[in-house]
Design an enzyme around this catalytic site. Structure first.
Site, PDB file in Angstrom:
ATOM      1  N   GLU A 250       0.875  -1.161   0.000  1.00 34.33           N
ATOM      2  CA  GLU A 250       0.000   0.000   0.000  1.00 34.33           C
ATOM      3  C   GLU A 250       0.924   1.226   0.000  1.00 34.33           C
ATOM      4  OE1 GLU A 250      -2.725   0.488   3.283  1.00 34.33           O
ATOM      5  OE2 GLU A 250      -3.546   2.302   2.366  1.00 34.33           O
TER       6      GLU A 250
ATOM      7  N   ARG B 165       5.308 -13.032   9.467  1.00 36.46           N
ATOM      8  CA  ARG B 165       6.010 -11.767   9.235  1.00 36.46           C
ATOM      9  C   ARG B 165       7.439 -11.861   9.709  1.00 36.46           C
ATOM     10  NH1 ARG B 165       2.439  -7.379   8.790  1.00 36.46           N
ATOM     11  NH2 ARG B 165       4.000  -5.833   9.350  1.00 36.46           N
TER      12      ARG B 165
ATOM     13  N   LYS C 208       4.949   0.726   9.467  1.00 36.05           N
ATOM     14  CA  LYS C 208       5.021   1.976   8.707  1.00 36.05           C
ATOM     15  C   LYS C 208       4.531   3.150   9.548  1.00 36.05           C
ATOM     16  CE  LYS C 208       3.229   0.108   4.855  1.00 36.05           C
ATOM     17  NZ  LYS C 208       2.578   0.013   3.547  1.00 36.05           N
TER      18      LYS C 208
END
Ligand code: ATP
Ligand code: MG
Length: 569
Positions: free
Chosen positions: A46, A272, A282
């Site tokens: 994104e 992850r 982020k």
């Protein structure tokens, strides 16, 4: 396209050597039993921030799978939330992927490319009685949704007619309804044990411009409604994502089963990448930037790909790290030392050697003629004859590290001591005679003598030097700034368990040294070369802080402790 130039990877990664990970096993079986005939993956960021080391893992995995199985990997921006996204992030992400050494297949893709198709598919769901426009407020929707232990209940708008839903959805698109007035929901099962299946919202009214589509839309699809359908449009065979999407998989499959999609992608989840002493979110990284704790997203202390690039990491060291960390379904934390290991491994093989004195102390060689200079030669790299020899000016005055001289010392100190000998690396053996001090008693200069004929030879009198130190000629060198970086966080898990990561910022993560003296040849150091400053570590030019007159070098990483291992060349 000139931008489509990934980093050279002729050396490859150690992929071939290791056993298959679980996703590679699945793909191998799928190819063998004919359930797929080719492999298509995608990396779907994104564009709401810069990529970090965790994303590098996903890039390495998705592009690496395509590469290994002769398939292709798309770069698709998952841009369904225009409020937080920006073109700046799109540009940085493309650059990072290519720098890591990967090339996406064809044009860059955007979920927003598919907004019209997604709209049509939403209409299809309405027409087949599988979606409805709901006027419940967000709070009401939450209340109706139920909990993990209690089923939800149906919205009063759930049984609207197809025609009414079509008309309302068209009004939503036309901008005739206010933000929050209503939303389109998939009609699945309000009692499902999987909360994601309790009639998820698939379209919301957002009257904001989008970085790709401008003012074209005032309704935007949800992530879940866009992602799998984007995969299907692109012919993605294996949609690889992280474990937090495991619960979304039934919804992913429901959409594919209930829409006339051109292909049937499958979703697979892996854990992850988490790294200790590091923050990989982020949102938190953005906070560090926005609040000025670091000097931008590409601050060399940041775990962003752009920060690591500026710090001097090599793409290969990051790929090797991802490979070494492995692909599993178990969440864990990887030691940042592993990243430092793959970095040193790569740098040691490829970094040309150089000398740089970080804290200079002048040595006057009293028996060396004032008007004489020589050129000493040194290998570019001890194991690589493909690297050119270095020419290093030598003269009566040289700089050595302050730490490399003591008036007196015990036997463990293998550097310069009055009355004792040391070798200047790739040059003479010298013997110290005296230390000159200022009024405050600080040593400001050392007087020493060269031992004749000792370049490349042991001294003729048989008195060997105690050790080898680096040096730089005083009459011809590059005065520069050196930035020593340390970990950005002092805590092993700076944001674990709701801790405030800002409380654990290392106050000593940056040490700026000015007036350092580097080997003259470094004046021509190109920005993407990494050097080993002998005995100091690995360094690279900081292209952003450097100017033609003022060169700044970043320490990429220190050496392992190599004291005593130095050869006496
Ligand atoms: P963040 O939590 O930092 O905001 P994100 O998952 O929201 O990250 P995306 O842009 O959605 O960021 O990520 C793009 C891809 O990278 C996704 O497929 C995501 O699963 C993957 N990814 C993100 N972080 C990691 C990580 N730490 N390890 C492995 N893959 C990751
Ligand atoms: Mg995400």
């Amino acid at each position: 396209m000139s931008e489509n130039k990934p980093t050279d990877r002729s050396e490859g990664t150690p992929t071939q050597a290791r056993p298959l990970n679980f996703i590679e096993k699945i793909i191998t079986e799928d190819l063998a039993n004919g359930s797929v005939s080719r492999i298509q993956t995608r990396f779907p960021p994104e564009p709401n921030g810069y990529l970090h080391i965790g994303h590098a893992k996903s890039i390495w995995l998705n592009f690496g799978l395509a590469e290994r199985f002769g398939g292709q990997c798309n770069l698709r921006f998952d841009d369904t939330n225009p409020v937080k996204e920006d073109e700046e992030y799109v540009a940085s992400i493309k650059k990072d992927v290519q720098w890591l050494g990967y090339q996406w297949s064809g044009e860059v893709k955007f979920s927003s490319n598919y907004f019209e198709q997604l709209y049509q598919w939403a209409v299809h769901l309405i027409q087949t009685g599988k979606a409805y426009v709901d006027h419940l407020s967000a709070d009401e929707m939450r209340a109706y949704r139920g909990t993990l232990t209690e089923p939800g209940k149906d919205s009063p708008h759930r049984q609207r007619s197809v025609d009414e839903n079509l008309a309302l959805f068209a009004q939503m698109r036309a901008g005739e309804l206010d933000e929050g007035a209503c939303a389109l929901r998939a009609k699945i099962d309000m009692a499902s044990p999987n909360m994601h299946l309790r009639d998820p919202v698939i379209y919301r009214i957002r009257k904001v411009a989008h970085h790709q589509t401008g003012d074209q839309w005032c309704i935007y699809p949800s992530y879940d409604f866009a992602h799998g359908q984007g995969d299907a449009i692109e012919g993605v065979t294996h949609s690889v994502c992280t474990l937090e999407f495991e619960d979304h998989r039934p919804l992913y499959e429901w959409f594919i089963a209930n829409l006339p999609t051109p292909s049937t992608p499958r979703q697979y989840e892996f854990s992850r990448l988490n790294v200790n002493y590091t923050v990989t979110s982020k949102r938190k990284l953005k906070q560090l930037v926005d609040e000025g704790h670091v000097d931008g997203w590409d601050d060399p202390r940041m775990p962003t790909i752009s920060g690591m690039r500026r710090r001097g990491f090599t793409p290969k060291s990051i790929r090797d790290f991802c490979e070494l960390a492995g692909v599993t379904k178990v969440n864990g934390i990887v030691d940042v030392g592993m990243l430092e290991f793959t970095l040193r491994e790569d740098l040691n093989k490829h970094a040309p050697r150089a000398m740089c004195v970080l804290q200079p102390l002048k040595v006057v060689l009293t028996n060396y003629p004032e008007d004489k200079t020589e050129i000493m030669t040194a290998p570019g790299h001890p194991q690589r004859d493909d690297m050119p020899l270095r020419n290093m000016p030598f003269g009566r005055e040289v700089w050595i590290e302050k730490d490399d001289f003591r008036e007196e010392a015990n036997k463990k100190y293998k550097r310069l001591v009055i009355g004792k000998r040391v070798r200047l690396r790739n040059a003479y053996v010298i013997e110290a005679d005296a230390a000159l001090k200022d009024d405050a008693g600080n040593i400001v200069e050392v007087h020493a003598r060269i031992i004749e004929n000792s370049v490349g030879n042991d001294p003729a009198d048989g008195v060997k030097p105690k050790g080898v130190i680096h040096w730089v000629a005083a009459h011809d060198n590059l005065t520069c700034e050196v930035r020593l970086y340390d970990r950005l966080f002092t805590d092993v898990a700076p944001d674990a368990g709701g801790k405030d990561f800002l409380q654990h910022i290392n106050p000593d993560s940056l040490d700026i040294l000015t007036g350092c003296k580097a080997e003259a040849g470094l004046a021509a150091a190109p920005p993407d070369e990494r050097y080993q400053f002998e005995r100091q570590g690995y360094f690279t030019l900081d292209a952003q802080y450097s100017t033609a007159e003022h060169k700044v070098f970043n320490r990429v990483i220190g050496l392992r402790d190599t004291w005593g291992k130095m050869d006496q060349s």
